[in-house]
Design an enzyme around this catalytic site. Structure first.
Site, mmCIF file in Angstrom:
data_model
loop_
_atom_site.group_PDB
_atom_site.id
_atom_site.type_symbol
_atom_site.label_atom_id
_atom_site.label_comp_id
_atom_site.label_asym_id
_atom_site.label_seq_id
_atom_site.Cartn_x
_atom_site.Cartn_y
_atom_site.Cartn_z
ATOM 1 N N ASN A 46 0.811 -1.233 0.000
ATOM 2 C CA ASN A 46 0.000 0.000 0.000
ATOM 3 C C ASN A 46 0.837 1.274 0.000
ATOM 4 O OD1 ASN A 46 0.702 -0.646 2.688
ATOM 5 N ND2 ASN A 46 -0.929 0.652 3.458
ATOM 6 N N GLU B 78 3.546 -5.493 12.296
ATOM 7 C CA GLU B 78 2.644 -4.342 12.103
ATOM 8 C C GLU B 78 1.528 -4.822 11.197
ATOM 9 O OE1 GLU B 78 2.994 -1.544 13.653
ATOM 10 O OE2 GLU B 78 4.995 -1.874 14.453
ATOM 11 N N CYS C 13 -3.251 1.578 6.290
ATOM 12 C CA CYS C 13 -3.659 0.838 7.498
ATOM 13 C C CYS C 13 -4.232 1.763 8.556
ATOM 14 C CB CYS C 13 -2.459 0.081 8.054
ATOM 15 S SG CYS C 13 -1.037 1.164 8.311
ATOM 16 N N GLU D 279 7.435 0.254 16.041
ATOM 17 C CA GLU D 279 8.468 0.817 15.184
ATOM 18 C C GLU D 279 8.590 2.300 15.550
ATOM 19 O OE1 GLU D 279 6.994 -0.117 11.219
ATOM 20 O OE2 GLU D 279 8.148 -1.978 11.226
HETATM 21 P P1 NDP Z 1 0.017 -9.360 3.081
HETATM 22 O O1 NDP Z 1 0.023 -9.856 4.473
HETATM 23 O O2 NDP Z 1 -0.712 -10.120 2.063
HETATM 24 O O3 NDP Z 1 1.514 -9.229 2.533
HETATM 25 C C1 NDP Z 1 2.509 -8.479 3.192
HETATM 26 C C2 NDP Z 1 3.870 -8.998 2.774
HETATM 27 O O4 NDP Z 1 4.028 -10.322 3.246
HETATM 28 C C3 NDP Z 1 4.050 -9.058 1.262
HETATM 29 O O5 NDP Z 1 5.379 -8.783 0.941
HETATM 30 C C4 NDP Z 1 3.710 -10.512 0.984
HETATM 31 O O6 NDP Z 1 4.245 -10.959 -0.211
HETATM 32 C C5 NDP Z 1 4.352 -11.175 2.172
HETATM 33 N N1 NDP Z 1 3.852 -12.511 2.452
HETATM 34 C C6 NDP Z 1 2.694 -13.087 2.057
HETATM 35 N N2 NDP Z 1 2.626 -14.365 2.503
HETATM 36 C C7 NDP Z 1 3.744 -14.593 3.210
HETATM 37 C C8 NDP Z 1 4.253 -15.711 3.922
HETATM 38 N N3 NDP Z 1 3.602 -16.864 3.984
HETATM 39 N N4 NDP Z 1 5.448 -15.594 4.544
HETATM 40 C C9 NDP Z 1 6.124 -14.431 4.504
HETATM 41 N N5 NDP Z 1 5.718 -13.347 3.815
HETATM 42 C C10 NDP Z 1 4.535 -13.416 3.181
HETATM 43 O O7 NDP Z 1 -0.471 -7.866 3.169
HETATM 44 P P2 NDP Z 1 -0.762 -6.885 1.961
HETATM 45 O O8 NDP Z 1 0.464 -6.741 1.133
HETATM 46 O O9 NDP Z 1 -2.044 -7.304 1.332
HETATM 47 O O10 NDP Z 1 -0.948 -5.493 2.730
HETATM 48 C C11 NDP Z 1 -2.143 -5.063 3.255
HETATM 49 C C12 NDP Z 1 -2.200 -5.320 4.743
HETATM 50 O O11 NDP Z 1 -1.107 -4.676 5.392
HETATM 51 C C13 NDP Z 1 -3.446 -4.747 5.379
HETATM 52 O O12 NDP Z 1 -3.966 -5.677 6.291
HETATM 53 C C14 NDP Z 1 -2.932 -3.525 6.122
HETATM 54 O O13 NDP Z 1 -3.714 -3.140 7.224
HETATM 55 C C15 NDP Z 1 -1.582 -3.976 6.535
HETATM 56 N N6 NDP Z 1 -0.721 -2.836 6.819
HETATM 57 C C16 NDP Z 1 -0.379 -2.592 8.118
HETATM 58 C C17 NDP Z 1 0.381 -1.486 8.433
HETATM 59 C C18 NDP Z 1 0.806 -1.210 9.838
HETATM 60 O O14 NDP Z 1 1.703 -0.383 10.016
HETATM 61 N N7 NDP Z 1 0.229 -1.841 10.842
HETATM 62 C C19 NDP Z 1 0.817 -0.533 7.397
HETATM 63 C C20 NDP Z 1 0.389 -0.902 6.074
HETATM 64 C C21 NDP Z 1 -0.354 -2.016 5.804
HETATM 65 P P3 NDP Z 1 3.329 -10.935 -1.539
HETATM 66 O O15 NDP Z 1 2.879 -9.559 -1.762
HETATM 67 O O16 NDP Z 1 4.252 -11.420 -2.542
HETATM 68 O O17 NDP Z 1 2.188 -11.867 -1.247
#
Ligand code: NDP
Length: 480
Positions: free
Chosen positions: A150, A248, A282, A461
């Site tokens: 995002n 996070e 988020c 963080e």
């Molecule tokens: P995901 O959890 O789908 O993916 C996050 C990262 O993890 C990506 O790089 C993804 O790779 C990777 N990933 C996916 N599966 C695995 C696995 N089994 N093992 C290790 N890594 C893995 O989240 P999104 O990318 O869809 O992001 C949106 C989410 O992030 C929302 O829930 C949002 O709220 C949260 N978010 C939280 C923030 C915070 O600060 N708390 C800030 C911003 C977002 P790939 O993309 O290749 O699947």
């Protein structure tokens, strides 16, 4: 068509398998680049490079680490236009947002930790004439950093910068959905003279590359930002290996509006906290609670203003709402709108996908959507949608709104609008959230602790908290 490369041991290289998959441009729905389909062999290569670089990087005087991080920061600033354009094309976000928020913040992250490390100090505990204890803070080792789509470069650099500043070396994976600016960052790191192997960026799927990083026996700490379900999976692998974890995760943030607020300021900020980045932040306030006295007025004004938001080509200066990140995500958001209808919600505006003209006709656009009439406990109000969709709900008392606001499994951020400081403080004390914004939203001081409670994450963080995470405290006791 550009083929991205992994950045391992200072070199831009192809994945060992030589396999690639497609990268889509959300605004057009067309493939525009190729992403390495890396696997555990590439992660191993990256790990070995990071391990070999660790000693020399961790003992390099912090002033020299600082200099390199500041150089990276200034190169990000120098390349602002190029990076912002890449981010907008890759993610679908308005170019203006990428130029004013995403890329400046990525530069600020390197600047902040490049200078912050110079001021980072540890404690000493004197036992009068008996002994003195001092705490060494030593970099933990090779850090695994995994970030979401995002705010691609903004969040990627928010992990990498403190890790490098603290003296860790890094194996990092950006989201496979938005890898472009991480790739451009690798070029910048080469230009900045970052020693080989200090930062390694491996592109590919979460299920392959992410999993290999998380389960690697010699990567002792994982900093992850992403969804709660993924976070749970990561914790289930990493916790039994006793890895240090910073998670996070998702949110379902309340935006609480009292009748005594500064109405105009509240309304204009609520537009941003609802729909900035197509609601894919988020920290967006997706559940809006309005004191009943001003509910009808707010509803009319909010709907009118939302209808005026320009949905269009992210590269157009006038665009306020660009494309959501992927077709799959578009479908997920639309399915939640259907669910809201089934749960008895009334769609006040939006509620549909938008088909633009010409080359944008296959892009992933959704009209900003406001829904009313839902119970605070229904799925639409409990689950993270992560799109341009908000619900509005009236309330009568402080206790009632606190109960509704705190009813989800999440606890990331919250927003409170009131001119009454006593009321604001009561809300701040009682909200389940890692961050409470009073009369503002997304106002960030990078020194403050950032993170959530409950299913929104573990750890913090920001500021010295991140440097604490990437270092291990060791107490040394000297008998006098
Ligand atoms: P995901 O959890 O789908 O993916 C996050 C990262 O993890 C990506 O790089 C993804 O790779 C990777 N990933 C996916 N599966 C695995 C696995 N089994 N093992 C290790 N890594 C893995 O989240 P999104 O990318 O869809 O992001 C949106 C989410 O992030 C929302 O829930 C949002 O709220 C949260 N978010 C939280 C923030 C915070 O600060 N708390 C800030 C911003 C977002 P790939 O993309 O290749 O699947």
């Amino acid at each position: 068509m550009i083929k991205l490369k992994n950045y391992i041991n200072g070199q831009l290289i192809e994945p060992i398998s030589n396999l690639y998959f497609d990268n889509y441009q959300p605004s057009t729905g067309k493939v525009y680049s190729q992403i390495p389909d890396s696997d555990e062999k590439d992660v191993e290569l990256a790990y070995v490079a990071a391990k070999n670089a660790f000693h020399s990087w961790s003992v390099l005087p912090k002033e020299q680490r600082s200099k390199i991080l500041l150089k990276i920061s200034s190169l990000i600033e120098k390349n602002l236009d190029k990076l912002a354009l890449a981010e907008s094309i890759d993610n679908g976000k308005p170019l203006k947002l990428a130029k004013t928020v995403d890329i400046p913040r990525a530069a600020a992250n390197f600047n902040f930790y490049g200078t912050g490390i110079l001021h980072y100090a540890a404690n000493s505990h004197s036992m009068e004439e008996t002994a003195v204890n001092y705490t060494l803070r030593q970099p933990v080792g090779v850090a695994g950093c995994i970030s979401p789509w995002n705010l691609p470069l903004y969040l990627f650099s928010w992990k990498i910068a403190p890790a490098l500043a603290a003296g860790c070396t890094v194996v990092a994976k950006p989201s496979e959905i938005t890898p472009m600016t991480a790739f451009l960052l690798s070029e910048i790191c080469i230009e900045a003279g970052l020693p080989n192997g200090v930062l390694n960026i491996v592109h590919g799927l979460g299920s392959k590359v992410g999993n290999a990083i998380v389960s690697h026996p010699n990567i002792p700490l994982i900093s992850f930002t992403g969804g709660t379900v993924t976070g749970k999976h990561i914790a289930s692998i990493a916790a039994p290996m006793f890895k240090k974890l910073s998670l996070e995760l998702g949110g379902k943030n309340p935006n609480i509006i009292f009748a005594d607020c500064d109405y105009d300021k509240m309304l204009s900020t609520t537009m941003h906290s609802s729909f900035a980045n197509q609601g894919q932040i988020c920290l967006c306030g997706s559940r809006i609670f309005i004191e009943r006295k001003i509910y009808e007025k707010f509803k009319v004004d909010f709907v009118n203003k939302t209808k005026q938001l320009t949905i269009g080509n992210p590269l157009d200066e006038k665009t306020k709402i660009g494309a959501v990140v992927s077709k799959q995500h578009q479908e997920k958001i639309l399915s939640y709108i259907e669910l809201a209808k089934k749960e008895g919600g009334t769609i006040l505006c939006g509620g549909n996908k938008i088909i633009l003209e010409n080359e944008l006709s296959q892009g992933y656009y959704i009209a900003p959507t406001i829904i009313e009439g839902l119970d605070y406990n229904c799925r639409t109000n409990q689950e993270e949608i992560f799109g341009p969709v908000v619900t509005i709900t009236p309330f009568d008392t402080e206790d009632e709104v606190l109960k509704m606001a705190n009813s989800t499994i999440y606890g990331l951020a919250s927003v409170v609008w009131t001119e009454n400081i006593t009321k604001a403080q009561k809300m701040a004390n009682q909200l389940h959230a890692g961050i409470v914004w009073i009369n503002c939203w997304l106002l960030r001081d990078l020194r403050t602790p950032f993170g959530g409670v409950k299913a929104s994450g573990v750890g913090r963080e920001g500021g010295f908290e991140a440097l604490d995470f990437f270092t291990e405290p060791k107490n040394v006791c000297i008998k006098l």
